[in-house]
Design an enzyme around this catalytic site. Structure first.
Site, mmCIF file in Angstrom:
data_model
loop_
_atom_site.group_PDB
_atom_site.id
_atom_site.type_symbol
_atom_site.label_atom_id
_atom_site.label_comp_id
_atom_site.label_asym_id
_atom_site.label_seq_id
_atom_site.Cartn_x
_atom_site.Cartn_y
_atom_site.Cartn_z
ATOM 1 N N ASP A 109 3.332 1.900 8.012
ATOM 2 C CA ASP A 109 2.097 1.139 7.812
ATOM 3 C C ASP A 109 2.236 0.023 6.777
ATOM 4 O O ASP A 109 1.791 0.144 5.638
ATOM 5 C CB ASP A 109 0.950 2.072 7.422
ATOM 6 C CG ASP A 109 -0.415 1.387 7.562
ATOM 7 O OD1 ASP A 109 -0.453 0.245 8.059
ATOM 8 O OD2 ASP A 109 -1.423 1.995 7.167
ATOM 9 N N ASP A 140 0.855 -1.192 0.000
ATOM 10 C CA ASP A 140 0.000 0.000 0.000
ATOM 11 C C ASP A 140 0.888 1.238 0.000
ATOM 12 O O ASP A 140 0.735 2.145 0.822
ATOM 13 C CB ASP A 140 -0.905 -0.017 1.236
ATOM 14 C CG ASP A 140 -2.072 0.954 1.127
ATOM 15 O OD1 ASP A 140 -2.480 1.276 -0.003
ATOM 16 O OD2 ASP A 140 -2.579 1.388 2.172
#
Length: 321
Positions: free
Chosen positions: A214, A198
């Site tokens: 993340d 991502d």
């Protein structure tokens, strides 16, 4: 559809969970922008800033969460600038009253500039370094980007939605089916590795260079998945950006140009998967509050137009470098 929400994750439970690992909280808890999980910043007794991340139950297994942490820690060991979880009492993943959580150092920074070629060169270099480590083996427990997960399951989710206005049903699902069919034809790859998964601008902090945060969506997939979300603007601008990124990337990890044909299929898969994700999480009170537009007819009208544009993009020749 899962009806889980975080209503039982009270401030007292959060504090008790953190302190159960021997970390004392000296400040209040500052909720950070996160919807899939719940993330809080605080100051510890040592006057350092920390982040506590409470994972959404029922999403990842314990083995999958540990695999994410192991990947982050492996990258950190190779001096890749990634925010890895803290290892406390020999482990990075903790459990308190059915909530898995982890503690991280709090890292500041600004979002990098997607139209800044110098910064994009840095990004290419560091993603190359990530992939240099990542390609040594695949994830065992984490999923692989696939048509089944990103399109088939997502379409089934949307077909059960009561949020899509009945007046737009035919138009929406007609173009959606066309995009899905063409994406199925165009997405084929056997050249996969471990990915950040991502790697969009919101997951990059800039402090004299990039810091990656993340890795919650890390999985196996084609290398180009970690590159294409850096692109912006028209085709000419994207071609220049992509050339800049790949040239720097190749300093550390060889890029397979055949993967350029996967950019638009991957973009289509992300679009459909994102809509289904919002619908899947709609029972969490945080989602209607933060994404109220998702239930408005205007949003679905915009998605019909976006899908038509993506259908056209899937017919175009791939970007060149």
């Amino acid at each position: 559809m899962s009806t889980f929400n975080f209503s039982e994750l009270t401030p007292d439970l959060i504090l008790d969970a953190i302190e159960s690992e021997g970390v004392l909280v000296e400040s209040g808890l500052l909720a950070l922008n996160s919807y899939e999980n719940r993330v809080y910043q605080f100051v510890g007794q040592d006057s350092k800033r920390y982040v506590a991340k409470f994972y959404r139950p029922q999403r990842w297994s314990e083995a999958q969460l540990n695999e994410e942490h192991s990947f982050s820690l492996e990258l950190a060991e190779h001096e890749v600038p990634v925010v890895a979880p803290l290892v406390i009492n020999g482990k990075s993943l903790h459990l308190y009253q059915d909530y898995h959580f982890a503690l991280f150092p709090s890292v500041g920074g600004r979002q990098f500039e997607v139209d800044n070629l110098d910064q994009l060169e840095w990004m290419g270099r560091f993603i190359g370094r990530i992939h240099q480590v990542a390609k040594t083996r695949l994830f065992t427990h984490r999923p692989t980007i696939s048509i089944e997960d990103y399109l088939v399951k997502s379409v089934a989710e949307l077909q059960n939605s009561q949020l899509i206005p009945s007046s737009l049903h035919e138009a929406f699902f007609t173009i959606l089916e066309q995009v899905v069919t063409l994406t199925r034809e165009r997405y084929h790859t056997s050249d996969i590795m471990r990915l950040h998964g991502d790697c969009h601008p919101g997951n990059i902090l800039w402090r004299d260079g990039p810091t990656f945060v993340d890795l919650d969506d890390c999985r196996n997939g084609p290398a180009v998945q970690d590159l294409w979300m850096m692109l912006s603007g028209d085709r000419q601008a994207q071609s220049l950006q992509l050339s800049t990124i790949v040239e720097a990337y190749d300093e550390f990890c060889e890029f397979n140009p055949a993967q350029l044909s996967l950019i638009e299929p991957l973009r289509a898969m992300r679009m459909v998967h994102y809509m289904a994700w919002l619908h899947r999480r709609w029972q969490d009170p945080a989602f209607p509050q933060a994404f109220a537009w998702f239930a408005e007819p205007k949003y679905w009208e915009q998605q019909i137009l976006a899908l038509k544009e993506q259908f056209s993009a899937l017919h175009e020749t791939e970007l060149r470098i």
